[in-house]
Design an enzyme around this catalytic site. Structure first.
Site, PDB file in Angstrom:
ATOM      1  N   GLU A 154       0.816  -1.218   0.000  1.00 39.43           N
ATOM      2  CA  GLU A 154       0.000   0.000   0.000  1.00 39.43           C
ATOM      3  C   GLU A 154       0.852   1.273   0.000  1.00 39.43           C
ATOM      4  OE1 GLU A 154      -2.551   0.622   3.416  1.00 39.43           O
ATOM      5  OE2 GLU A 154      -3.592   2.289   2.456  1.00 39.43           O
ATOM      6  N   LYS A 157      -2.493  -1.938  -3.223  1.00 33.88           N
ATOM      7  CA  LYS A 157      -3.534  -1.069  -2.658  1.00 33.88           C
ATOM      8  C   LYS A 157      -3.105   0.382  -2.851  1.00 33.88           C
ATOM      9  CE  LYS A 157      -5.979  -0.013   1.665  1.00 33.88           C
ATOM     10  NZ  LYS A 157      -6.610  -0.542   2.862  1.00 33.88           N
TER      11      LYS A 157
HETATM   12  O1  FBP Z   1      -4.437   3.744  11.479  1.00 38.08           O
HETATM   13  P1  FBP Z   1      -3.514   3.817  10.339  1.00 38.08           P
HETATM   14  O2  FBP Z   1      -2.413   2.812  10.424  1.00 38.08           O
HETATM   15  O3  FBP Z   1      -3.026   5.212  10.097  1.00 38.08           O
HETATM   16  O4  FBP Z   1      -4.331   3.385   9.026  1.00 38.08           O
HETATM   17  C1  FBP Z   1      -5.397   4.109   8.529  1.00 38.08           C
HETATM   18  C2  FBP Z   1      -6.214   3.350   7.501  1.00 38.08           C
HETATM   19  O5  FBP Z   1      -5.761   3.572   6.200  1.00 38.08           O
HETATM   20  C3  FBP Z   1      -6.072   2.448   5.364  1.00 38.08           C
HETATM   21  O6  FBP Z   1      -4.875   1.942   4.886  1.00 38.08           O
HETATM   22  C4  FBP Z   1      -6.993   2.898   4.237  1.00 38.08           C
HETATM   23  O7  FBP Z   1      -8.191   3.363   4.803  1.00 38.08           O
HETATM   24  P2  FBP Z   1      -9.137   4.405   4.062  1.00 38.08           P
HETATM   25  O8  FBP Z   1      -9.832   3.622   2.970  1.00 38.08           O
HETATM   26  O9  FBP Z   1     -10.056   4.909   5.122  1.00 38.08           O
HETATM   27  O10 FBP Z   1      -8.257   5.484   3.485  1.00 38.08           O
HETATM   28  C5  FBP Z   1      -6.735   1.414   6.267  1.00 38.08           C
HETATM   29  O11 FBP Z   1      -6.384   0.102   5.906  1.00 38.08           O
HETATM   30  C6  FBP Z   1      -6.237   1.845   7.620  1.00 38.08           C
HETATM   31  O12 FBP Z   1      -7.110   1.434   8.599  1.00 38.08           O
END
Ligand code: FBP
Length: 341
Positions: free
Chosen positions: A178, A220
């Site tokens: 990601e 991702k």
């Molecule tokens: O808490 P973190 O590690 O900052 O991650 C935030 C979120 O971002 C993501 O990578 C993507 O989430 P979104 O679709 O809300 O942008 C999630 O998998 C994760 O929960």
């Protein structure tokens, strides 16, 4: 089963042309922020209740093939005492785990970030596998400015993603790679396209250097959109810029691209995914791995009230179903008015 067969089986269970991934892996700070927005305190019991509410949603497995969990959730149980990874697996949803340990500034590259967590990763993965996880996720974050990401930022973040992915594959765990290009700022959609393409190019060069099998991983990425301080671009334009850049930088061997939502609203993220699936033929499946865009309506419906459980589950199922339709290019705005069925 060999490690390769294990990876192939997980990919086969997760990539079927019609389902996506629920990201429910918010770290402690992020979930506290999300709960605060609906007036709920982030206690361990509230987190357990909420995440088990999500996972026990009836028929979720029709539209969701994988769920990304936070480490704490992997060890929690539903109200009947079943471990939450087992609840997911029983619903036909592959459980996975966020393995990065957060981020901080990248020394030598002002404005860029780097993610932590590689030390001891192989050992941690063995433990997560015993708890039921079959895939992992690691996120690198790229703020956009006229000078960011820097050349060092591009290389260093790509190396982290590639090293993480190589460790995962050696342990029989499918890596989700990601690289999130942040929406924050006033940059144009053209600048977003330029940065995303540079990021993906650097990431795939690093994955290649580290011998990562592209068939046995998932990407991702962010969608290419203008910065959040600018006017929104229409879905057709988002799809064109995103696909043009992806086609230049992402090898056809990658089985699926599961976009993050990154601050897009729930309906916006669904409309954009639908446009992406309507535009051109692609070698990859185009799917979702949304956190906020899947959960927001459910979180608001719940708001900490246990008697709102079925409303919250209905709201989650509705978003999951509409995103499934978007994968087929069959979503229309008119479907928003109808409740989940
Ligand atoms: O808490 P973190 O590690 O900052 O991650 C935030 C979120 O971002 C993501 O990578 C993507 O989430 P979104 O679709 O809300 O942008 C999630 O998998 C994760 O929960």
């Amino acid at each position: 089963m060999s490690v390769t067969e294990e990876l192939q089986a997980t990919i086969a269970d997760m990539v079927d042309g019609r389902r996506g991934i629920l990201a429910a892996d918010e770290s402690s700070g992020t979930i506290a922020k999300r709960f605060q927005s609906v007036g709920v305190e982030s206690t361990e019991e509230h987190r357990r209740f909420y995440r088990s509410l999500l996972l026990t949603t009836e028929n979720l497995g029709q539209y969701v093939s994988g769920v990304i969990l936070f480490e704490e959730t992997l060890g929690q149980r539903d109200d009947g005492g079943t471990p939450l990874p087992q609840v997911a697996a029983d619903a036909g949803i592959v459980p996975g785990i966020k393995v990065d340990k957060g981020k901080g500034p990248l020394p030598g590259a002002p404005g860029d970030m780097i993610t932590y967590g590689l030390d001891g990763l192989a050992e941690r993965l063995q433990g997560y596998k015993e708890q039921g996880a079959r895939f992992a996720k690691w996120r690198e974050v790229y703020p956009v400015s006229p000078t960011n990401p820097t050349a060092l930022g591009l290389t260093a973040n790509a190396e982290m993603l590639a090293r993480y992915a190589a460790v995962c594959q050696s342990c029989g765990v499918v890596p989700i790679v990601e690289p999130e290009v942040l929406m924050d700022g006033d940059h144009s959609i053209e600048r977003s396209a330029e940065v995303n393409e540079q990021v993906w190019e650097a990431v795939f060069h690093a994955l290649h250097r580290h011998g990562v099998a592209l068939e046995l991983m998932l990407l991702k990425p962010s969608m290419v959109t203008p910065g959040s301080e600018c006017a929104k671009a229409p879905p057709q334009q988002v799809a064109e810029y995103t696909l043009r850049a992806l086609r230049r930088a992402v090898p056809a061997a990658v089985p699926s691209i599961n976009f993050l939502s990154g601050g897009q609203g729930p309906e916006e993220a669904t409309a954009n995914l639908n446009a992406l699936n309507q535009l051109w033929q692609t070698p990859w499946q185009l799917s979702f791995s949304y956190g906020r865009a899947l959960q927001e309506p459910a979180l608001h419906a719940w708001s900490g009230a246990s008697d709102q459980k079925s409303q919250a589950q209905g709201a989650l199922l509705k978003r999951a179903r509409l995103n499934h339709l978007a994968m087929l290019g069959e979503y229309t705005e008119g479907l928003e008015a109808r409740s989940a069925d």
